[in-house]
Design an enzyme around this catalytic site. Structure first.
Site, PDB file in Angstrom:
ATOM      1  N   SER A 299       3.983  18.096  27.993  1.00  0.00           N
ATOM      2  CA  SER A 299       2.997  17.551  29.312  1.00  0.00           C
ATOM      3  C   SER A 299       4.172  16.829  30.004  1.00  0.00           C
ATOM      4  O   SER A 299       4.945  16.470  29.585  1.00  0.00           O
ATOM      5  CB  SER A 299       1.708  16.917  28.864  1.00  0.00           C
ATOM      6  OG  SER A 299       1.048  17.495  27.862  1.00  0.00           O
TER       7      SER A 299
HETATM    8  N1  SAH Z   1       0.712  16.883  24.346  1.00  0.00           N
HETATM    9  C1  SAH Z   1       1.543  17.790  24.143  1.00  0.00           C
HETATM   10  C2  SAH Z   1       1.062  19.119  24.856  1.00  0.00           C
HETATM   11  C3  SAH Z   1       1.280  20.177  24.129  1.00  0.00           C
HETATM   12  S1  SAH Z   1       0.567  21.751  25.105  1.00  0.00           S
HETATM   13  C4  SAH Z   1       2.935  17.535  24.244  1.00  0.00           C
HETATM   14  O1  SAH Z   1       3.379  16.668  25.270  1.00  0.00           O
HETATM   15  O2  SAH Z   1       3.925  18.336  23.788  1.00  0.00           O
HETATM   16  C5  SAH Z   1      -1.108  22.042  24.249  1.00  0.00           C
HETATM   17  C6  SAH Z   1      -1.147  22.094  22.860  1.00  0.00           C
HETATM   18  O3  SAH Z   1      -2.423  22.118  22.520  1.00  0.00           O
HETATM   19  C7  SAH Z   1      -0.336  23.218  22.145  1.00  0.00           C
HETATM   20  O4  SAH Z   1       0.589  22.841  21.308  1.00  0.00           O
HETATM   21  C8  SAH Z   1      -1.175  24.205  21.569  1.00  0.00           C
HETATM   22  O5  SAH Z   1      -1.050  24.768  20.542  1.00  0.00           O
HETATM   23  C9  SAH Z   1      -2.264  23.105  21.296  1.00  0.00           C
HETATM   24  N2  SAH Z   1      -3.794  23.700  21.157  1.00  0.00           N
HETATM   25  C10 SAH Z   1      -4.360  24.770  21.796  1.00  0.00           C
HETATM   26  N3  SAH Z   1      -5.759  25.004  21.513  1.00  0.00           N
HETATM   27  C11 SAH Z   1      -5.756  24.392  20.260  1.00  0.00           C
HETATM   28  C12 SAH Z   1      -6.784  24.162  19.393  1.00  0.00           C
HETATM   29  N4  SAH Z   1      -7.910  24.605  19.478  1.00  0.00           N
HETATM   30  N5  SAH Z   1      -6.758  23.400  18.397  1.00  0.00           N
HETATM   31  C13 SAH Z   1      -5.520  22.250  18.313  1.00  0.00           C
HETATM   32  N6  SAH Z   1      -4.656  22.723  19.086  1.00  0.00           N
HETATM   33  C14 SAH Z   1      -4.812  23.286  20.041  1.00  0.00           C
END
Ligand code: SAH
Length: 225
Positions: free
Chosen positions: A74
């Site tokens: 993010s």
């Molecule tokens: N806060 C993280 C953002 C990652 S993007 C950072 O700053 O790196 C969003 C993340 O949500 C991804 O890693 C994706 O795999 C995860 N995600 C999507 N759907 C999900 C679900 N149902 N359960 C758990 N994680 C999920």
């Protein structure tokens, strides 16, 4: 070269330097982030360790960056904004995070609240995030590989829940797992642009606050290897 030497080199190089971090803090302040504690945690957290080495020179820019598996780390502003919203009513003990990704938001939370419980559906991302938090000696985080739509019921309730992927609708399980007074920060929507929402559990029911327009990857279904 050992990992430690490599880490030292990377943290000493150009845009990963302390100056780049200070500029980031300056920009976040200009964009309206005002919680001094959150700003301080972001200043201290080496975001360049959460992206591929090839991208580390861009780590302190105000942008999201790819982390593999079609996912992104993010934007610093979003991390600051969501953390600030979560903490706005006072310090938090137990926080559930859905979407560990690179672990950057997790690391910011770990330095801002007592305990973090973080759920990720992509095992490979979770493993790498775990390693990074160990490297940074952030030990108040436990990880679960699973489906964030279900939250983490065994350890509920939580004083705060943060979702870092856009949900088509607010997952009922997350509402159920909020403690009284607990705060849920979540992007909601199915299009390219979604709406950031803050939901607070009150004595009777929930208060909903509609906030900024945001862009997140979608909250998907089920765990994958
Ligand atoms: N806060 C993280 C953002 C990652 S993007 C950072 O700053 O790196 C969003 C993340 O949500 C991804 O890693 C994706 O795999 C995860 N995600 C999507 N759907 C999900 C679900 N149902 N359960 C758990 N994680 C999920």
């Amino acid at each position: 070269m050992s990992r430690e030497q490599e880490g030292r080199l990377r943290s000493g190089s150009g845009m990963t330097s302390q100056r780049a971090r200070e500029r980031l803090i300056q920009r976040l302040t200009e964009e309206g982030v005002s919680d001094a504690k959150v700003l301080d945690v972001i200043r201290r957290t080496p975001r360049h360790l959460f992206v591929d080495e090839a991208l580390s020179h861009r780590a302190y820019e105000e942008s999201s960056l790819p982390i593999g598996h079609n996912q992104t780390i993010s934007q610093p502003f979003m991390v600051a904004r969501m953390t600030e919203l979560l903490l706005a009513a006072g310090p938090l003990d137990k926080v559930l995070e859905i979407g560990t990704g690179s672990g950057y938001q997790t690391a910011v939370l770990a330095q801002s609240v007592e305990r973090v419980f973080s759920v990720e559906r992509i095992q490979a991302l979770q493993e790498r995030a775990k390693e990074r938090l160990v490297e940074l000696k952030l030990r108040n985080v436990v990880f679960r590989w699973g489906d964030g739509w279900e939250g983490w019921p065994a350890l509920a309730p939580y004083n705060g829940i943060i979702v870092t992927a856009a949900a088509a609708e607010v997952p009922q399980a997350l509402l159920d797992q909020l403690a009284p007074g607990g705060r849920l920060v979540i992007p909601v929507g199915t299009g390219d642009v979604q709406q950031l929402q803050l939901i607070v559990r009150e004595a009777q029911g929930f208060a909903h606050y509609m906030l900024d327009s945001v862009r997140f990857v979608p909250l998907l279904n089920g765990p994958v290897i």
